[in-house]
Design an enzyme around this catalytic site. Structure first.
Site, PDB file in Angstrom:
ATOM      1  N   GLU A 106      50.388  44.647  39.839  1.00  0.00           N
ATOM      2  CA  GLU A 106      49.165  44.680  38.860  1.00  0.00           C
ATOM      3  C   GLU A 106      48.056  43.587  38.898  1.00  0.00           C
ATOM      4  O   GLU A 106      48.475  42.669  39.350  1.00  0.00           O
ATOM      5  CB  GLU A 106      49.882  44.529  37.395  1.00  0.00           C
ATOM      6  CG  GLU A 106      49.323  44.917  36.156  1.00  0.00           C
ATOM      7  CD  GLU A 106      50.240  44.947  34.844  1.00  0.00           C
ATOM      8  OE1 GLU A 106      51.006  45.476  34.950  1.00  0.00           O
ATOM      9  OE2 GLU A 106      49.570  44.362  34.086  1.00  0.00           O
ATOM     10  N   ASP A 108      45.228  42.340  36.757  1.00  0.00           N
ATOM     11  CA  ASP A 108      44.595  42.721  35.324  1.00  0.00           C
ATOM     12  C   ASP A 108      43.171  41.815  35.012  1.00  0.00           C
ATOM     13  O   ASP A 108      43.228  40.498  35.384  1.00  0.00           O
ATOM     14  CB  ASP A 108      45.608  41.969  34.454  1.00  0.00           C
ATOM     15  CG  ASP A 108      46.984  42.583  34.355  1.00  0.00           C
ATOM     16  OD1 ASP A 108      46.835  43.760  34.840  1.00  0.00           O
ATOM     17  OD2 ASP A 108      47.878  41.972  33.876  1.00  0.00           O
ATOM     18  N   GLU A 110      42.068  40.915  31.053  1.00  0.00           N
ATOM     19  CA  GLU A 110      42.361  41.195  29.645  1.00  0.00           C
ATOM     20  C   GLU A 110      41.279  40.567  29.042  1.00  0.00           C
ATOM     21  O   GLU A 110      41.015  39.344  29.081  1.00  0.00           O
ATOM     22  CB  GLU A 110      43.740  40.922  29.121  1.00  0.00           C
ATOM     23  CG  GLU A 110      44.781  41.625  29.580  1.00  0.00           C
ATOM     24  CD  GLU A 110      46.197  41.367  29.388  1.00  0.00           C
ATOM     25  OE1 GLU A 110      46.948  42.039  28.810  1.00  0.00           O
ATOM     26  OE2 GLU A 110      46.545  40.023  29.491  1.00  0.00           O
TER      27      GLU A 110
END
Length: 293
Positions: A106, A108, A110
């Protein structure tokens, strides 16, 4: 003077340096439906401007999200995003890549909301083989709610680079030779979502979502995808080594990009797992290679 006013001079420094670097190819803006479909609560996605722009809606009934139609093994992925404006505490807007396997990979972005006038926190993370806990958090040098800005990931066999408006804010090198797992053989889909996370998102959960301000809206356009499309079970890309992101100029940051990254570390970073001795008494081996100490 507020946070964003104090950041102006540093923003000019970053933007001035950025033009000297060698950023990825310019994203190609396309309609939402060319590369993406709703992944949850399609009634909470507003399609605007003939599909060239969308808004995600978060209210008391829940949030929503979308995902890429295809899965990709390396490439360049970007989105123009305008974050939830006003009192966004408790909300999280995410833009990320993720594989489908149990030991997932993953990559990411955010974006953690905050009270009116307080800066957003941008958290990045990299999971490889199911292992994450590589959080870095920065404040942006602009107000991301006032206009669209570009957030992008370049992922190849050599490194993962996170960019904000062509400014590199993080690099994660392939350090398999140091015993660090690296995302290289699990195709990923691209996702974005808006949801309520007031149990942790703002000041560790101390600031709760003010539902009187709902609905919360995050806006998107661009929807750029330039990657090697692969089946979920592919272990390699048929064109590996032949695409533009495989070429030598994208195997490391250049001097001006490292200078930009150093400015981000010095002036905007508020947490870096590489420096957290309570969690990591021994420095993670990738941190030195990533110039994150």
């Amino acid at each position: 003077m507020g946070f964003f006013g104090r950041a102006i001079s540093l923003s000019f420094l970053l933007l001035g340096l950025a033009v000297l670097g060698a950023p990825p190819k310019r994203p190609v803006d396309v309609p939402f439906g060319q590369n993406y479909v709703a992944s949850s609560s399609p009634d909470h996605i507003k399609i605007l401007n003939g599909g060239n722009e969308i808004q995600l809606v978060l209210d008391r009934s829940g949030g929503t999200g979308f995902q890429s139609k295809g899965s990709y093994l390396f490439g360049h992925f970007s989105m123009h995003i305008k974050m939830v404006a006003g009192d966004s505490a408790g909300t999280v807007t995410a833009f990320y890549l993720a594989s489908q396997n149990s030991e997932h990979d993953e990559i990411d972005f955010e974006f953690l909301g905050n009270r009116t006038g307080q800066p957003y926190t941008v958290q990045t993370n990299v999971y490889s083989g199911g292992k994450g806990n590589r959080e870095q958090r920065i404040y942006l040098w602009f107000d991301p709610t006032q206009a669209y800005h570009t957030y992008s990931v370049l992922w190849n066999l050599y490194q993962i680079m996170f960019f904000v408006d062509d400014v590199p804010i993080r690099v994660f090198k392939n350090s398999r030779d140091l015993g660090v797992r690296y995302p290289f053989d699990q195709p990923m889909k691209i996702y974005s979502s808006l949801w309520d996370a007031d149990d942790w998102a703002t000041r560790g959960g101390l600031e709760k979502t003010d539902w009187s301000k709902a609905p919360f809206l995050s806006s998107y356009k661009g929807f750029h995808v330039d990657g090697c499309k692969a089946s979920l079970h592919a272990k390699y890309c048929e064109t590996q080594g032949k695409r533009w992101w495989d070429q030598v100029e994208f195997r490391d940051l250049d001097a001006s990009q490292y200078s930009n990254l150093a400015t981000v570390r010095r002036s905007y970073t508020i947490y870096n797992y590489c420096n957290d001795r309570s969690r990591y008494p021994t420095v993670p081996p990738e941190c030195t290679r990533d110039r994150d100490l």
